[in-house]
Scaffold this motif. Structure first.
Motif, PDB file in Angstrom:
ATOM      1  N   ALA A 250       0.703  -0.941   0.008  1.00 24.50           N
ATOM      2  CA  ALA A 250       0.251  -0.398  -0.610  1.00 24.50           C
ATOM      3  C   ALA A 250       1.205   1.459  -0.229  1.00 24.50           C
ATOM      4  N   GLU A 251       1.936   1.320   0.223  1.00 23.29           N
ATOM      5  CA  GLU A 251       2.760   2.313  -0.007  1.00 23.29           C
ATOM      6  C   GLU A 251       3.172   3.058  -0.725  1.00 23.29           C
ATOM      7  N   THR A 252       3.141   1.846  -2.069  1.00 22.04           N
ATOM      8  CA  THR A 252       2.897   3.169  -3.582  1.00 22.04           C
ATOM      9  C   THR A 252       1.919   2.092  -4.570  1.00 22.04           C
ATOM     10  N   ASP A 253       1.607   1.478  -3.659  1.00 30.07           N
ATOM     11  CA  ASP A 253      -0.410   0.900  -3.895  1.00 30.07           C
ATOM     12  C   ASP A 253      -1.245   0.804  -3.359  1.00 30.07           C
ATOM     13  N   PRO A 254      -2.198   2.243  -2.804  1.00 30.35           N
ATOM     14  CA  PRO A 254      -3.040   2.557  -1.733  1.00 30.35           C
ATOM     15  C   PRO A 254      -4.345   1.966  -2.744  1.00 30.35           C
ATOM     16  N   THR A 255      -4.801   1.406  -3.142  1.00 30.59           N
ATOM     17  CA  THR A 255      -6.530   1.057  -3.937  1.00 30.59           C
ATOM     18  C   THR A 255      -6.986  -0.027  -2.766  1.00 30.59           C
ATOM     19  N   PRO A 256      -8.486   0.050  -3.816  1.00 36.22           N
ATOM     20  CA  PRO A 256      -9.453  -0.786  -2.693  1.00 36.22           C
ATOM     21  C   PRO A 256      -8.994  -2.067  -2.487  1.00 36.22           C
ATOM     22  N   SER A 257      -8.083  -2.597  -3.284  1.00 41.98           N
ATOM     23  CA  SER A 257      -8.114  -4.365  -2.782  1.00 41.98           C
ATOM     24  C   SER A 257      -7.284  -4.479  -1.846  1.00 41.98           C
ATOM     25  N   VAL A 258      -5.827  -3.504  -2.130  1.00 43.44           N
ATOM     26  CA  VAL A 258      -4.492  -3.372  -1.205  1.00 43.44           C
ATOM     27  C   VAL A 258      -5.478  -3.550  -0.150  1.00 43.44           C
ATOM     28  N   LEU A 259      -5.594  -2.340   0.338  1.00 44.22           N
ATOM     29  CA  LEU A 259      -6.308  -2.418   1.521  1.00 44.22           C
ATOM     30  C   LEU A 259      -6.757  -3.575   2.171  1.00 44.22           C
ATOM     31  N   ARG A 260      -8.332  -3.820   1.710  1.00 41.57           N
ATOM     32  CA  ARG A 260      -9.031  -5.380   1.557  1.00 41.57           C
ATOM     33  C   ARG A 260      -7.931  -6.397   1.921  1.00 41.57           C
ATOM     34  N   ARG A 261      -6.971  -6.295   1.075  1.00 40.56           N
ATOM     35  CA  ARG A 261      -6.459  -6.930   2.173  1.00 40.56           C
ATOM     36  C   ARG A 261      -5.594  -6.830   3.446  1.00 40.56           C
ATOM     37  N   ALA A 262      -5.079  -5.918   3.644  1.00 36.37           N
ATOM     38  CA  ALA A 262      -4.586  -5.912   5.421  1.00 36.37           C
ATOM     39  C   ALA A 262      -5.464  -6.157   5.907  1.00 36.37           C
ATOM     40  N   THR A 263      -6.853  -5.126   5.654  1.00 38.70           N
ATOM     41  CA  THR A 263      -8.206  -5.046   7.360  1.00 38.70           C
ATOM     42  C   THR A 263      -8.061  -7.045   6.295  1.00 38.70           C
ATOM     43  N   ALA A 264      -8.284  -7.433   6.237  1.00 40.24           N
ATOM     44  CA  ALA A 264      -9.037  -9.256   6.267  1.00 40.24           C
ATOM     45  C   ALA A 264      -7.823  -9.561   7.398  1.00 40.24           C
ATOM     46  N   ALA A 265      -6.547  -9.329   6.705  1.00 36.10           N
ATOM     47  CA  ALA A 265      -5.473  -9.761   7.524  1.00 36.10           C
ATOM     48  C   ALA A 265      -5.967 -10.045   8.595  1.00 36.10           C
ATOM     49  N   LEU A 266      -5.783  -8.330   9.223  1.00 35.44           N
ATOM     50  CA  LEU A 266      -6.068  -7.686  10.678  1.00 35.44           C
ATOM     51  C   LEU A 266      -7.030  -8.180  11.519  1.00 35.44           C
ATOM     52  N   ARG A 267      -8.095  -8.538  10.473  1.00 36.10           N
ATOM     53  CA  ARG A 267      -9.294  -9.007  11.224  1.00 36.10           C
ATOM     54  C   ARG A 267      -9.240 -10.613  11.803  1.00 36.10           C
ATOM     55  N   ARG A 268      -8.331 -11.302  10.671  1.00 37.85           N
ATOM     56  CA  ARG A 268      -8.000 -12.702  11.429  1.00 37.85           C
ATOM     57  C   ARG A 268      -7.061 -12.760  12.282  1.00 37.85           C
ATOM     58  N   ALA A 269      -6.059 -11.813  12.053  1.00 31.74           N
ATOM     59  CA  ALA A 269      -5.328 -12.312  13.135  1.00 31.74           C
ATOM     60  C   ALA A 269      -5.665 -11.745  14.977  1.00 31.74           C
ATOM     61  N   GLU A 270      -6.966 -10.653  14.777  1.00 38.60           N
ATOM     62  CA  GLU A 270      -7.735 -10.252  15.718  1.00 38.60           C
ATOM     63  C   GLU A 270      -8.290 -11.534  16.309  1.00 38.60           C
ATOM     64  N   ARG A 271      -9.091 -12.026  15.994  1.00 37.09           N
ATOM     65  CA  ARG A 271      -9.576 -12.759  15.976  1.00 37.09           C
ATOM     66  C   ARG A 271      -8.803 -14.612  16.099  1.00 37.09           C
ATOM     67  N   ASN A 272      -8.213 -14.931  15.783  1.00 36.55           N
ATOM     68  CA  ASN A 272      -6.744 -15.904  16.248  1.00 36.55           C
ATOM     69  C   ASN A 272      -6.569 -15.348  17.689  1.00 36.55           C
ATOM     70  N   GLY A 273      -6.166 -13.583  17.806  1.00 35.25           N
ATOM     71  CA  GLY A 273      -5.543 -13.670  18.911  1.00 35.25           C
ATOM     72  C   GLY A 273      -6.618 -13.888  20.177  1.00 35.25           C
ATOM     73  N   ARG A 274      -7.805 -13.641  19.853  1.00 37.65           N
ATOM     74  CA  ARG A 274      -8.587 -13.731  21.371  1.00 37.65           C
ATOM     75  C   ARG A 274      -8.614 -15.602  21.403  1.00 37.65           C
ATOM     76  N   ALA A 275      -8.216 -16.264  20.098  1.00 41.39           N
ATOM     77  CA  ALA A 275      -8.479 -17.283  20.801  1.00 41.39           C
ATOM     78  C   ALA A 275      -7.507 -17.977  21.841  1.00 41.39           C
ATOM     79  N   VAL A 276      -6.293 -17.290  21.353  1.00 36.18           N
ATOM     80  CA  VAL A 276      -5.341 -17.820  22.335  1.00 36.18           C
ATOM     81  C   VAL A 276      -5.437 -16.663  24.091  1.00 36.18           C
ATOM     82  N   GLU A 277      -6.333 -15.919  23.923  1.00 38.36           N
ATOM     83  CA  GLU A 277      -6.709 -15.634  24.995  1.00 38.36           C
ATOM     84  C   GLU A 277      -7.382 -16.415  25.682  1.00 38.36           C
ATOM     85  N   ASP A 278      -9.020 -16.869  25.363  1.00 38.64           N
ATOM     86  CA  ASP A 278      -9.807 -17.395  24.949  1.00 38.64           C
ATOM     87  C   ASP A 278      -9.245 -19.176  25.854  1.00 38.64           C
TER      88      ASP A 278
END
Length: 398
Positions: free
Chosen positions: A208-236
């Protein structure tokens, strides 16, 4: 006096017509319930289920798109976008409810087929609306959001997520030191998945540093949502393992006493119990003792065993216990069964791969039953819902 001879042909013709109508009705009825009709109904249900899978994926993608352009709770997001997203969620929820209704295989196959086809069309229509909503969202974001600002916001979310979840290694180390792998392997898988998701997010943010298009930003967002979900799972998993270790001895002792009392009841009043009740209860007692010997290092497994043997006890005793005894048994069994249902759902939700639609239907059913268990005021009703939730999670009782 009426001329019976003249009326006879009319009577014969009327009887013939009624016979033909009856035969046609029987043929139609048989056709609507034939093996071919059942196969057509099953095929239509499968197609409707696939339509629901596509809609479910589309709703998840829509949520990612909304978050990627900071439109989830943004005060400047247009009303039609917010309402469209709400409608998409409702359509998905309704789709799951409609698909559950198709589980009734005692229904007339032709009617079940027609209902499935209608549901499938409705689901595809809802998905088409989501496609249009996605286009509307992209247009609004292009006019109202700066790509660089969205990239920076995603980076802030990434840093905030890491700060909130912290390093999972101390939690995993504490679990490894005390418990066998069976009680912490879910946490390890979730931690690995969270690390992989953060790596994916970082890669997308670099792009996204060179290509901050919607598809790239959605990739980053989807990955962060997965990371958040799995982080909660560790704590659970960490929390549930410690709670299980704290309660295992008391639960095992209580279940042992309950089984002893149940065996006494089955021996005294066998006619009121399930056939082979005594054998079932003694097998459950042996299973309980096996779990007790390993409870120090496998407390979650011990709690699950207690929940299973209590369910066996209730099934074996049947009508041999009165309402007060059933209520007391439900109150004792409810906390452990709820813990097992929550643990099974947490493990399922931490999966990174998209489950097939059959599993999604089961998981949605489990969430509904778990919510009903939490809302119920009667212990017996709550226990029935909690057990249904636990049983609904694919692989939970394997």
């Amino acid at each position: 006096m009426p001329d019976l001879g003249a009326a006879l042909p009319f009577v014969v013709a009327l009887v013939a017509v009624l016979v033909v109508v009856g035969v046609v009705a029987l043929v139609v009825r048989a056709t609507r319930r034939s093996p071919r009709a059942r196969a057509a109904a099953d095929e239509a249900v499968a197609e409707a289920a696939e339509a629901l899978r596509r809609l479910d994926d589309a709703v998840d993608d829509l949520d990612v798109a909304f978050e990627a352009v900071d439109a989830l709770d943004a005060p400047d997001a247009p009303t039609d976008l917010r309402r469209g997203r709400t409608a998409a969620h409702r359509a998905r929820d309704r789709g799951f409810t409609d698909l559950w209704a198709l589980d009734d295989r005692s229904a007339v196959p032709a009617r079940r087929r027609d209902q499935a086809r209608r549901i499938g069309r409705d689901l595809d229509t809802s998905r088409a609306r989501i496609d249009a909503l996605q286009s509307r969202l992209d247009e609004w974001a292009a006019d109202s959001r700066l790509p660089a600002a969205l990239r920076d916001a995603a980076r802030v979310r990434r840093d905030g997520l890491l700060e909130a979840t912290g390093d999972p290694d101390p939690l995993l180390g504490a679990l490894r030191r005390r418990f066998d792998a069976s009680d912490w392997i879910d946490a390890q898988r979730a931690a690995d998945a969270a690390a992989s998701a953060i790596s994916d997010a970082d890669a997308a943010l670099r792009d996204a540093e060179t290509d901050p298009t919607p598809s790239v930003l959605r990739r980053a967002t989807a990955a962060l949502r997965r990371a958040e979900r799995n982080g909660r799972a560790v704590e659970d998993v960490h929390r549930m393992a410690l709670q299980a270790a704290e309660n295992a001895d008391a639960e095992l002792a209580a279940a042992r006493d309950e089984l002893d009392a149940a065996i006494a009841i089955a021996s005294a009043r066998p006619a009121e119990c399930t056939p082979s009740a005594d054998e079932m209860l003694r097998a459950a007692a042996r299973e309980l003792e096996t779990a007790a010997t390993a409870a120090v290092h496998r407390p979650r497994e011990a709690i699950a065993t207690v929940a299973r043997v209590r369910e066996t006890r209730d099934r074996a005793l049947g009508a041999a216990v009165n309402a007060r005894q059933r209520l007391e048994a439900a109150r004792a069994a409810l906390p452990g069964t709820l813990a097992c249902a929550r643990a099974a759902l947490a493990a399922a939700d931490a999966r990174d791969d998209l489950p097939p639609i059959a599993d999604r239907l089961q998981l949605a059913r489990a969430r509904r039953e778990l919510a009903a268990a939490r809302a119920a005021t009667d212990a017996a009703e709550a226990l029935a819902n909690a057990r249904a939730a636990w049983h609904a999670v694919p692989g939970a009782l394997d």
